[in-house]
Motif scaffolding. Sequence first.
Motif, short mmCIF file in Angstrom:
data_model
loop_
_atom_site.label_atom_id
_atom_site.label_comp_id
_atom_site.label_asym_id
_atom_site.label_seq_id
_atom_site.Cartn_x
_atom_site.Cartn_y
_atom_site.Cartn_z
N ARG A 20 1.00 -1.27 0.01
CA ARG A 20 0.04 -0.04 0.12
C ARG A 20 0.88 1.25 -0.07
O ARG A 20 1.96 1.34 0.63
N PHE A 21 0.61 2.41 -0.65
CA PHE A 21 1.32 3.52 -0.49
C PHE A 21 0.29 4.83 -0.57
O PHE A 21 -0.92 4.66 -0.84
N SER A 22 0.93 5.79 -0.19
CA SER A 22 0.02 6.97 0.18
C SER A 22 0.63 8.13 -0.79
O SER A 22 1.91 8.53 -0.78
N VAL A 23 -0.16 8.55 -1.64
CA VAL A 23 -0.07 9.68 -2.50
C VAL A 23 0.28 10.90 -1.55
O VAL A 23 1.20 11.72 -2.23
N GLU A 24 -0.27 10.99 -0.67
CA GLU A 24 -0.41 12.20 0.14
C GLU A 24 0.90 12.34 1.04
O GLU A 24 1.47 13.20 1.18
N ALA A 25 1.52 11.16 1.27
CA ALA A 25 2.86 11.15 1.88
C ALA A 25 4.05 11.02 0.96
O ALA A 25 5.31 11.03 1.22
N TYR A 26 3.69 11.11 -0.44
CA TYR A 26 4.85 11.07 -1.33
C TYR A 26 5.52 12.49 -1.58
O TYR A 26 4.89 13.50 -1.48
N HIS A 27 6.81 12.35 -1.45
CA HIS A 27 7.86 13.22 -1.92
C HIS A 27 8.77 13.07 -2.97
O HIS A 27 9.08 11.71 -3.13
N ASP A 28 9.28 14.05 -3.62
CA ASP A 28 10.19 13.52 -4.73
C ASP A 28 11.43 12.88 -4.35
O ASP A 28 12.10 12.01 -4.90
N ASP A 29 11.85 13.22 -2.94
CA ASP A 29 13.12 12.35 -2.48
C ASP A 29 12.80 10.89 -2.18
O ASP A 29 13.63 10.36 -1.91
N GLU A 30 11.36 10.57 -2.32
CA GLU A 30 11.52 9.05 -2.16
C GLU A 30 12.03 8.17 -3.00
O GLU A 30 12.50 7.11 -2.92
N THR A 67 5.59 -8.43 -14.38
CA THR A 67 4.26 -7.46 -14.68
C THR A 67 4.11 -6.84 -13.29
O THR A 67 4.41 -7.22 -12.21
N ILE A 68 3.55 -5.52 -13.64
CA ILE A 68 3.19 -4.72 -12.51
C ILE A 68 1.97 -4.02 -12.62
O ILE A 68 1.35 -3.79 -13.68
N THR A 69 1.27 -3.70 -11.48
CA THR A 69 -0.08 -3.01 -11.57
C THR A 69 -0.04 -2.12 -10.34
O THR A 69 0.65 -2.08 -9.27
N HIS A 70 -1.07 -1.14 -10.33
CA HIS A 70 -1.30 -0.27 -9.34
C HIS A 70 -2.55 0.30 -9.54
O HIS A 70 -2.97 0.72 -10.55
N SER A 71 -3.18 0.66 -8.28
CA SER A 71 -4.71 0.99 -8.23
C SER A 71 -5.07 1.70 -7.06
O SER A 71 -5.12 1.21 -6.05
N HIS A 72 -5.09 3.07 -6.87
CA HIS A 72 -5.71 3.78 -5.54
C HIS A 72 -5.14 3.27 -4.43
O HIS A 72 -5.65 2.73 -3.71
N GLY A 73 -3.87 3.43 -4.60
CA GLY A 73 -2.78 3.28 -3.34
C GLY A 73 -2.56 1.92 -3.16
O GLY A 73 -2.04 1.37 -2.04
#
Length: 241
Positions: A33-43, A104-110
């Motif tokens: 799970r990942f958080s768009v709100e917690a993302y910064h470019d230094d990630e 193969t990779i996928t992502h959807s809404h966090g």
Amino acid sequence: MPASSFISALTIDAPAWPEWVPPESPLVLVQCRFSVEAYHDDEFVRHNIPQPPRLQRAVAKRRSEFLAGRICARQALAQLGIDGQAGSEAERRDPIWPKECTGTITHSHGVAAALVGHARHWQGLGIDIEHWINTESARHLSSAILQPHEQQLLDEDDIRFAQQLTLLFSAKESLFKALNPLTGTSFYFHDASLVHLNEGAQTLTLRLDCTLNEQWPAGTTLICHYAYSPAYITTWLTIPA
């Protein structure tokens, strides 16, 4: 992995795959799970993953999706004993894998996931996560996803119809991800159709309704597997070497 609030709930599965995955041909599934709100470019620097130039003008959501998927991919490769990661080129959107593996990779809404196996065992892999299409949108979207005869195979109940439509949307995405790298040919939702849905085994059979190349003619059938969760569905399609 460095501590970060961007990534959470990362799991590395050695799942109890059904009998169609022999022990000598392992597949590794990594999900997070990942958080768009917690993302910064230094990630990108924090996780030691190069940011492609084409993403520099992308919105934070797109950059965070890309990074989360690549983190899952690197973890999956490590589980296979491969020291590397899924690369990227300016003119390509699909991942470039180390030559000894298929992925193969996928992502959807966090939520992001990667499915990886050795190339000597698997020539094609496709995985897709889709959050459930709501009942209000399902009927409207159905003609863009399904051929007319496919719609007749789905349940008439609105809730069940929306669930099955989401499943077919995801399965066709997995089909594309598995076959497009093998054929170099683009195809679309109406170029494949449902033949049979086996809800007991959680599989569905898809048929190609167009010819991609000599090895993948119209009429070819492939089996896609799926798994439910409360918020989304995951589908995956595997093509042995």
